[in-house]
Write an enzyme that holds these catalytic residues in place. Structure first.
Site, PDB file in Angstrom:
ATOM      1  N   LYS A  62      -8.174   7.082 -15.488  1.00  0.00           N
ATOM      2  CA  LYS A  62      -6.934   6.950 -14.721  1.00  0.00           C
ATOM      3  C   LYS A  62      -6.863   7.918 -13.540  1.00  0.00           C
ATOM      4  CE  LYS A  62      -4.898   3.713 -17.191  1.00  0.00           C
ATOM      5  NZ  LYS A  62      -4.746   2.359 -16.599  1.00  0.00           N
TER       6      LYS A  62
ATOM      7  N   GLU B 127       4.334   4.868 -13.991  1.00  0.00           N
ATOM      8  CA  GLU B 127       4.664   4.361 -15.318  1.00  0.00           C
ATOM      9  C   GLU B 127       3.534   4.777 -16.243  1.00  0.00           C
ATOM     10  OE1 GLU B 127       2.930   2.652 -13.244  1.00  0.00           O
ATOM     11  OE2 GLU B 127       1.280   2.031 -14.536  1.00  0.00           O
TER      12      GLU B 127
ATOM     13  N   SER C 277     -13.758   4.111 -21.309  1.00  0.00           N
ATOM     14  CA  SER C 277     -12.743   4.448 -20.306  1.00  0.00           C
ATOM     15  C   SER C 277     -11.973   5.731 -20.614  1.00  0.00           C
ATOM     16  CB  SER C 277     -11.773   3.285 -20.140  1.00  0.00           C
ATOM     17  OG  SER C 277     -11.203   2.946 -21.391  1.00  0.00           O
TER      18      SER C 277
END
Lengths: 275, 402
Positions: free
Chosen positions: B90, B112, B381
């Site tokens: 991210k 968010e 990830s």
């Protein structure tokens, strides 16, 4: 020609109604299905009895991103009770069959008013007695299907003008709007109070200049008779939503008659304040 | 705006678009312009590269997972996005978007978050770049991810909990969009996945493409060949689109893995594409048209997943487009299989993966016959520290049931 044209003729937009300093007509917003479909029919009758000429009837959506807490909760109540697109049709058809004559603008989000049922859904709404369509998350660039379908079904279209909408876009969206242009009185979501000040009036003058042939509505945060009075000469229609939805919900919760509640609330808005 | 979108995004109708309230049109047009300028701005790209290297810790390694690969009968490579600072891919995107916001004179960013990873990444990027940060999060996720909430607060972010609806990722996105409409001039919304109105899907794919570019280079250096298959989990789909982007023109099979929840047949899942006729049909949510789990009236259905980051009823429009064109294939893994894959990687390779990433591994295990002897690249990830309590609860519950 479309089914909102009678409203336009009645109110004479632009250099008629607003510029002569007349008070805008009140257009209440109601979340359909809040309290059940029959309750909504009653509320529509109450609004008509109070002297309003048109209503925005909200089709509830599970994810109403343009709405503040009051309308979010109203939509959630309606959906929890199982309220469907077919129930929305039924509300309108029933109201019409009982002689109801308010101009009705179906108000909602792209996924429920356009994507899910497509053109056939718009045709169902038209047959039920809806006069126009307003979709909160549909900029006019995304609206070619809606505009085409609305034209062939004689439904009026509504597009939104925000305080940060450029002049070029104002002209384009006013051209696309066959019902009225809905000027958002401020940024943000529905329900929070709006200051009716010179900034808003300047914004409305810009929108008016770009859309002189179309009715101009103003909404977001209008709650009182005094708000409507202060908009005198600046627009043709004034939308009151969250304040009415909340009032009717509270009255219903304590067992009061919703038709009377809606009539009483809207009548206070329709009458100018005593001078 | 729209015509340009469909041209520039490279997507054919019907997917994508810009379904937003009029108040957001001007900020999105402005964002698109700033993004397109930044693409060719050497100073922006140099600053971002430096942040990715020195703050995020890129490039991340490519691990040949020999023990797990041998067990599955394939040549398995893991792209170690779990080693990115803050614990997941991210940060790649958060740094890109926050840097864009800072250079555009924005004072504040909104984000968010579901699992909390994008919230932590944005709070980190905002702290490093001197921006105020506000993170929107469903109350259910606030409870599930208490540690990440504390991390965000330590980083100086304000965490706004929303209890609307299911109080998970979908409501967090709605809440952030509402906050942005309130203050579109001094604020930028930093969306965490390849979702939302144009230009977000394209921008997020661009900032995440570093995953695929590095992995492609690394595997070529290591083996002299490309992978046969590239596999990634798909919530909104940002790590997957970042991986896939680098292999789009290669003869590499692309596989996206959605959350199968308690099983597709139970209806309690978040598989928008891999659930066949019971799954997502075309619809609009949060600004773009994609595949969406919804009822016949267009009301959005509730989703279920062990993994908060995959628990979302729609996915990025690029993925809907890739599925339609057949360029990528989408499958799903259940909660149970994801958990098993998580534990197996931990024990065979010494890596505790996030439950999101575990879905990608689970699909490789389920389809091991298909991949036998082939070179398989999986995007790992994120790391699984955030999921410790969820994992423990499920092990305990499984132990009681079996």
């Amino acid at each position: 020609m479309n089914r909102l044209d009678h409203l336009t003729r009645q109110l004479e937009p632009g250099d008629g109604h607003a510029a002569h300093g007349r008070r805008p007509s009140v257009v209440p917003y109601v979340t359909a299905g809040d309290g059940g479909w029959r309750s909504t029919v009653e509320v529509l009758h109450g609004i008509e009895a109070a002297g309003a000429v048109a209503v925005e009837l909200g089709m509830p959506h599970s994810d109403p991103v343009a709405d503040g807490p009051i309308l979010q909760q109203a939509a959630a109540r309606a959906l929890r009770s199982g309220f469907s697109f077919a129930d929305f049709e039924r509300c309108v058809a029933q109201y019409r069959s009982e002689g109801g004559s308010l101009g009705i603008v179906a108000f909602g989000y792209a996924n429920v008013l356009l994507e899910a049922h497509g053109r056939a859904g718009l045709a169902r709404l038209e047959r039920a007695g809806v006069d126009g369509i307003a979709i909160a998350d549909l900029p006019f660039e995304e609206a070619s299907e809606l505009r085409e379908a609305a034209r062939s079904l004689d439904l009026g279209t509504v597009f939104f003008a925000a305080p940060n909408t450029s002049r070029a876009r104002l002209e384009a969206l006013a051209d696309a709007a066959t019902g009225f242009v809905y000027a958002l009185a401020r940024r943000g979501t529905t329900g929070r109070a709006t200051a009716i000040d010179s900034t808003l009036k300047d914004h409305l003058a810009l929108v008016r200049a770009a859309s002189s042939h179309t009715l101009l509505a103003v909404g977001f945060g209008l709650t009182s008779r005094a708000d409507i009075d202060r908009l005198r000469g600046h627009c043709d229609l004034a939308v009151v939503g969250s304040a009415l939805v909340e009032y009717v919900h509270r009255e219903r919760a304590i067992g009061r008659d919703v038709r009377t509640a809606a009539r009483r609330f809207v009548a206070r808005l329709v009458e100018p304040a005593p001078s | 705006m729209t015509d340009r979108y469909f041209r520039r995004s490279g997507l054919a109708r019907p997917f994508g678009g810009c379904f937003v309230a009029e108040t957001l049109v001007a900020p999105l047009v402005d964002l698109e312009r700033r993004f397109l300028e930044a693409l060719d701005d050497a100073s922006f790209n140099a600053q971002l590269d430096m942040l990715l290297r020195d703050l995020a810790g890129r490039p991340t390694p490519l691990l040949r997972a020999r023990r797990l690969g041998d067990a599955l009968g394939c040549e398995l490579y893991l792209k170690r996005e779990d080693l990115v600072h803050t614990g997941a891919h991210k940060l790649n995107n958060a740094l890109g978007q926050c840097l864009l916001a800072q250079r555009s004179g924005r004072r504040r960013v909104l984000a968010e978050t579901g699992a909390g990873q994008h919230g932590v990444a944005t709070a980190t990027a905002a702290a490093a770049l001197g921006l105020e940060c506000e993170v929107h999060m469903g109350t259910r996720d606030v409870e599930r991810q208490a540690t990440n909430v504390r991390r965000m607060e330590l980083l100086g972010a304000r965490v706004i909990a929303t209890d609307a609806g299911d109080a998970t990722l979908k409501e967090a996105v709605s809440s952030a969009l509402r906050a942005w409409v309130d203050d579109p001039d001094s604020t930028t919304y930093v969306i965490g996945s390849a979702l939302g109105p144009h230009p977000y899907p394209r921008m997020v794919a661009h900032f995440q493409r570093v995953i695929g570019d590095e992995a492609r280079r690394q595997i070529l250096e290591r083996t002299g060949a490309l992978p046969d298959v590239a596999v990634a989990c798909v919530g909104g789909g940002s790590n997957a689109i970042g991986l896939f982007s680098a292999f789009m023109d290669d003869a590499v099979e692309l596989v996206g893995v959605e959350a199968g929840g308690e099983g597709i047949e139970t209806g309690r899942h978040a598989a928008r594409m891999a659930s066949g006729s019971t799954g997502g049909v075309i619809g609009v949510l949060h600004g773009s048209r994609s595949r969406l789990l919804q009822d016949a009236d267009g009301q959005v259905r509730a989703t279920t997943s062990i993994s908060a980051g995959l628990d979302y009823p729609s996915l990025g429009p690029e993925h809907a487009d890739l599925e339609t064109s057949g360029r990528a294939r989408y499958t799903s893994a259940t909660d149970r299989l994801a958990l098993e894959a998580c534990l197996e990687l931990t024990r065979t390779e010494g890596i505790l993966p996030a439950l999101e990433s575990s879905h990608a591994l689970a699909s490789v295990r389920s389809e091991s016959a298909r991949y036998a002897g082939r070179r398989v690249l999986v995007c790992l990830s994120g790391r699984g520290d955030k999921d410790l309590s969820t994992i423990a609860e499920h092990i305990a519950a499984g132990g009681r049931h079996e």
